[in-house]
Design an enzyme around this catalytic site. Sequence first.
Site, short mmCIF file in Angstrom:
data_model
loop_
_atom_site.label_atom_id
_atom_site.label_comp_id
_atom_site.label_asym_id
_atom_site.label_seq_id
_atom_site.Cartn_x
_atom_site.Cartn_y
_atom_site.Cartn_z
N GLY A 41 0.80 -1.23 0.00
CA GLY A 41 0.00 0.00 0.00
C GLY A 41 0.83 1.27 0.00
O GLY A 41 2.00 1.29 -0.41
N CYS A 43 2.02 2.89 2.48
CA CYS A 43 3.14 2.85 3.43
C CYS A 43 4.43 2.34 2.79
O CYS A 43 5.46 3.02 2.83
CB CYS A 43 2.73 1.98 4.61
N ALA A 119 -11.21 -4.04 -6.77
CA ALA A 119 -12.41 -4.67 -6.23
C ALA A 119 -13.56 -3.67 -6.15
O ALA A 119 -13.34 -2.49 -5.85
CB ALA A 119 -12.10 -5.21 -4.84
N GLY A 184 2.73 22.88 6.01
CA GLY A 184 3.89 22.55 6.86
C GLY A 184 3.54 21.55 7.92
O GLY A 184 3.78 21.76 9.11
N GLY A 185 2.93 20.43 7.49
CA GLY A 185 2.60 19.34 8.43
C GLY A 185 3.66 18.26 8.34
O GLY A 185 4.83 18.53 8.05
N TYR A 186 3.22 17.01 8.59
CA TYR A 186 4.15 15.87 8.59
C TYR A 186 4.95 15.79 7.29
O TYR A 186 6.17 15.83 7.29
CB TYR A 186 3.35 14.57 8.68
N HIS A 443 23.89 3.29 30.15
CA HIS A 443 24.71 4.49 29.99
C HIS A 443 25.81 4.21 28.97
O HIS A 443 26.38 3.13 29.01
CB HIS A 443 25.34 4.88 31.33
P1 FAD Z 1 -2.97 2.23 2.40
O1 FAD Z 1 -1.58 2.00 2.81
O2 FAD Z 1 -3.31 3.48 1.69
O3 FAD Z 1 -3.37 0.98 1.49
C1 FAD Z 1 -4.60 0.87 0.86
C2 FAD Z 1 -4.44 -0.06 -0.32
O4 FAD Z 1 -5.73 -0.34 -0.86
C3 FAD Z 1 -3.63 0.54 -1.46
O5 FAD Z 1 -2.56 -0.32 -1.79
C4 FAD Z 1 -4.62 0.67 -2.61
O6 FAD Z 1 -4.03 0.43 -3.88
C5 FAD Z 1 -5.62 -0.43 -2.26
N1 FAD Z 1 -6.96 -0.21 -2.83
C6 FAD Z 1 -7.73 0.89 -2.74
N2 FAD Z 1 -8.90 0.70 -3.36
C7 FAD Z 1 -8.86 -0.57 -3.88
C8 FAD Z 1 -9.78 -1.34 -4.63
N3 FAD Z 1 -10.97 -0.88 -4.99
N4 FAD Z 1 -9.43 -2.60 -4.97
C9 FAD Z 1 -8.21 -3.09 -4.62
N5 FAD Z 1 -7.30 -2.39 -3.91
C10 FAD Z 1 -7.63 -1.14 -3.53
N6 FAD Z 1 2.49 6.60 8.63
C11 FAD Z 1 3.24 6.24 9.68
O7 FAD Z 1 2.75 5.59 10.60
N7 FAD Z 1 4.58 6.58 9.73
C12 FAD Z 1 5.17 7.27 8.75
O8 FAD Z 1 6.37 7.56 8.83
C13 FAD Z 1 4.39 7.67 7.63
N8 FAD Z 1 4.95 8.35 6.62
C14 FAD Z 1 4.19 8.66 5.53
C15 FAD Z 1 4.79 9.35 4.48
C16 FAD Z 1 4.06 9.69 3.36
C17 FAD Z 1 4.72 10.43 2.24
C18 FAD Z 1 2.69 9.30 3.27
C19 FAD Z 1 1.88 9.63 2.05
C20 FAD Z 1 2.08 8.62 4.31
C21 FAD Z 1 2.82 8.29 5.44
N9 FAD Z 1 2.26 7.62 6.53
C22 FAD Z 1 3.03 7.29 7.61
C23 FAD Z 1 0.84 7.22 6.53
C24 FAD Z 1 0.68 5.72 6.16
O9 FAD Z 1 1.25 5.51 4.88
C25 FAD Z 1 -0.79 5.34 6.17
O10 FAD Z 1 -1.35 5.66 7.42
C26 FAD Z 1 -0.96 3.85 5.92
O11 FAD Z 1 -0.40 3.46 4.70
C27 FAD Z 1 -2.44 3.48 5.95
O12 FAD Z 1 -2.60 2.13 5.72
P2 FAD Z 1 -3.94 1.54 5.08
O13 FAD Z 1 -3.75 0.08 5.05
O14 FAD Z 1 -5.11 2.09 5.77
O15 FAD Z 1 -4.00 2.13 3.61
P1 NAD Z 2 -0.85 17.11 7.80
O1 NAD Z 2 -2.25 17.12 8.26
O2 NAD Z 2 0.21 16.54 8.65
O3 NAD Z 2 -0.39 18.59 7.47
C1 NAD Z 2 -1.10 19.40 6.58
C2 NAD Z 2 -0.68 20.84 6.84
O4 NAD Z 2 -1.18 21.63 5.78
C3 NAD Z 2 -1.23 21.40 8.15
O5 NAD Z 2 -0.19 22.01 8.85
C4 NAD Z 2 -2.30 22.39 7.68
O6 NAD Z 2 -2.45 23.48 8.55
C5 NAD Z 2 -1.73 22.82 6.34
N1 NAD Z 2 -2.71 23.30 5.36
C6 NAD Z 2 -3.96 22.82 5.12
N2 NAD Z 2 -4.52 23.49 4.08
C7 NAD Z 2 -3.60 24.40 3.67
C8 NAD Z 2 -3.58 25.37 2.62
N3 NAD Z 2 -4.61 25.54 1.81
N4 NAD Z 2 -2.46 26.14 2.48
C9 NAD Z 2 -1.39 25.98 3.31
N5 NAD Z 2 -1.37 25.07 4.32
C10 NAD Z 2 -2.45 24.29 4.48
O7 NAD Z 2 -0.90 16.41 6.35
P2 NAD Z 2 0.23 15.79 5.42
O8 NAD Z 2 1.55 16.37 5.76
O9 NAD Z 2 -0.28 15.90 4.03
O10 NAD Z 2 0.23 14.28 5.86
C11 NAD Z 2 -0.97 13.52 5.73
C12 NAD Z 2 -1.04 12.44 6.78
O11 NAD Z 2 -0.10 11.41 6.48
C13 NAD Z 2 -0.66 12.91 8.18
O12 NAD Z 2 -1.73 13.51 8.84
C14 NAD Z 2 -0.26 11.62 8.83
O13 NAD Z 2 -1.43 10.96 9.26
C15 NAD Z 2 0.36 10.84 7.69
N6 NAD Z 2 1.86 10.95 7.74
C16 NAD Z 2 2.49 10.51 8.86
C17 NAD Z 2 3.86 10.60 8.93
C18 NAD Z 2 4.56 10.10 10.16
O14 NAD Z 2 3.95 9.36 10.93
N7 NAD Z 2 5.83 10.44 10.38
C19 NAD Z 2 4.60 11.15 7.90
C20 NAD Z 2 3.93 11.60 6.79
C21 NAD Z 2 2.54 11.48 6.72
#
Ligand code: FAD
Ligand code: NAD
Length: 464
Positions: A41, A43, A119, A184-186, A443
């Site tokens: 997915g 992740c 699906a 400026g989020g994650y 330590h």
């Molecule tokens: P997903 O990982 O989104 O998986 C859903 C899957 O369903 C996908 O593979 C998709 O192709 C499939 N799917 C969708 N619809 C269908 C369909 N109709 N039929 C068949 N397959 C389908 N989280 C953390 O905890 N730590 C991090 O450091 C972190 N970093 C991130 C960095 C980035 C750049 C991003 C974008 C996200 C990050 N996240 C992080 C968030 C994390 O990736 C998600 O929370 C996590 O992947 C969610 O898992 P999920 O199984 O719900 O969905």
């Molecule tokens: P986020 O919610 O972390 O940050 C979005 C930021 O965009 C916020 O600070 C918000 O105030 C700002 N924002 C919203 N609308 C705006 C606009 N129109 N103009 C300027 N700023 C605006 O979202 P993300 O960084 O896209 O990440 C999405 C999600 O993915 C996270 O919420 C988190 O659940 C997951 N993620 C987790 C990790 C981790 O665990 N280390 C890393 C990456 C992503």
Amino acid sequence: MKDISCKLLVIGAGPGGYVCAIRAGQLGVDTVIVEQAKPGGTCLTIGCIPSKALIHAADEFLKVKEFAGGNDPLGISLADPSIDMKKTIAWKDRIVGRLTTGVAGLLKKAGVKSIQGRARFRDGKTVVVDTETGEQMIRAEQIVIATGSVPVELPFLPFGGAVISSTEALSLKQVPDELAVVGGGYIGLELGMAFAKLGAKVTVVEAADKVLPLYDADLTRPVVKRLGQLGIEVLTGAKAKGLAKKGGLTIETADGAEKTVKADKVLVTVGRKPLMDGWGREEIDIDLDGRFIKIDDQCRTSMRGIYAIGDVTGEPMLAHRAMAQGEMVAEIVAGQKRSWDKQSIPAVCFTDPEIVSVGLSPEEAKKAGREVKIGQFPFAANGRAMTLQSEDGFVRIIARADNHVVLGIQAVGAGVSELSAAFSLAIEMGARLEDIAGTIHAHPTQSEGFVESALKALGHALHI
Ligand code: FAD
Ligand code: NAD
């Protein structure tokens, strides 16, 4: 194609779906998983793992660039380094490849049948999958929706061309000269900092009055300081307006002025939204909770026999929450008595320095009406942090004032993501300050900051 019947069908093989299917398979449940893209997915393929690979490459590159600066206090010097992003991305892709192949292997080992394709529900017990070789009908007693999430698109900055999401940012073959990051989020800060280290001039445009608005100002201060050191311009209270005619990004600053931010790429990271389309939601009747699928404490939806897990079910959208939900649902389907009883879900932000938060912050504890004791220990007083040249940051602990049960633990500092395990364990096991203070921490390690924060809350820290 012959119809398939199974006990459990999982839609989506992200961390939620694949963990659910593996656990169900281990428990002898006849399980099928359907994935339209690659196992793992968001992740494994375009999220957590690729971003952490890029962050590591950027850290390594910055380190050698600093050695080449001629002023290194450790006495290391070398010639001017360069980076070949094509090789960096190829290395990242090899890690993704190893992990996705690994997940496919684990599913097979657990006896799960994997089907590649999209699906769609036909009704509450039947799903049709569009595969490369035609339609596959699957009838299942129980179905798990684990379709995940997708990036939010701004209508005035649609993805395409110079406007990219994290997915494209993680596969750029060249470091942009100038990168504007909207949000400026994650993701904005993790990737924004990485690109600045790789050599881009980065500007972050954040609508709120501070970056990482989820975390309190004490926790984000070292990150804000580092953003400045890396030459990243941060514009808070600012709104993106669209692409400028002559290139770059038009924004409205906090004081209402219009300004153009120079940029050859605009990375939009303003949040993610649950993937609610393309899987036949209209054919079934499930209740929503805002934009997410409504679930109870067993991840059951409002329709009997249909569960939902992961990002499609709400915040926090984190991989480890999805995995824990997936494991629980598999055990429920196998007949075990399970419900969501987790004390906390750790959050880690892989910025520089890293931020960890588990349980309640001081403000949240006070809002909940708790009398609390707070202990904070700075890494400036930690020997290991000094030897790692990483003295910025601290560990903070929040406990009930009456019985000292720990309510929350946060830290900011280099490498503190690895401390999240100890923090989560303490809260999950209901530790008191005395339990942490009474545990010998090796330590010299940064984890000594954890024991010292507990001692500080008890009023007798040893090293400050
Ligand atoms: P997903 O990982 O989104 O998986 C859903 C899957 O369903 C996908 O593979 C998709 O192709 C499939 N799917 C969708 N619809 C269908 C369909 N109709 N039929 C068949 N397959 C389908 N989280 C953390 O905890 N730590 C991090 O450091 C972190 N970093 C991130 C960095 C980035 C750049 C991003 C974008 C996200 C990050 N996240 C992080 C968030 C994390 O990736 C998600 O929370 C996590 O992947 C969610 O898992 P999920 O199984 O719900 O969905
Ligand atoms: P986020 O919610 O972390 O940050 C979005 C930021 O965009 C916020 O600070 C918000 O105030 C700002 N924002 C919203 N609308 C705006 C606009 N129109 N103009 C300027 N700023 C605006 O979202 P993300 O960084 O896209 O990440 C999405 C999600 O993915 C996270 O919420 C988190 O659940 C997951 N993620 C987790 C990790 C981790 O665990 N280390 C890393 C990456 C992503």
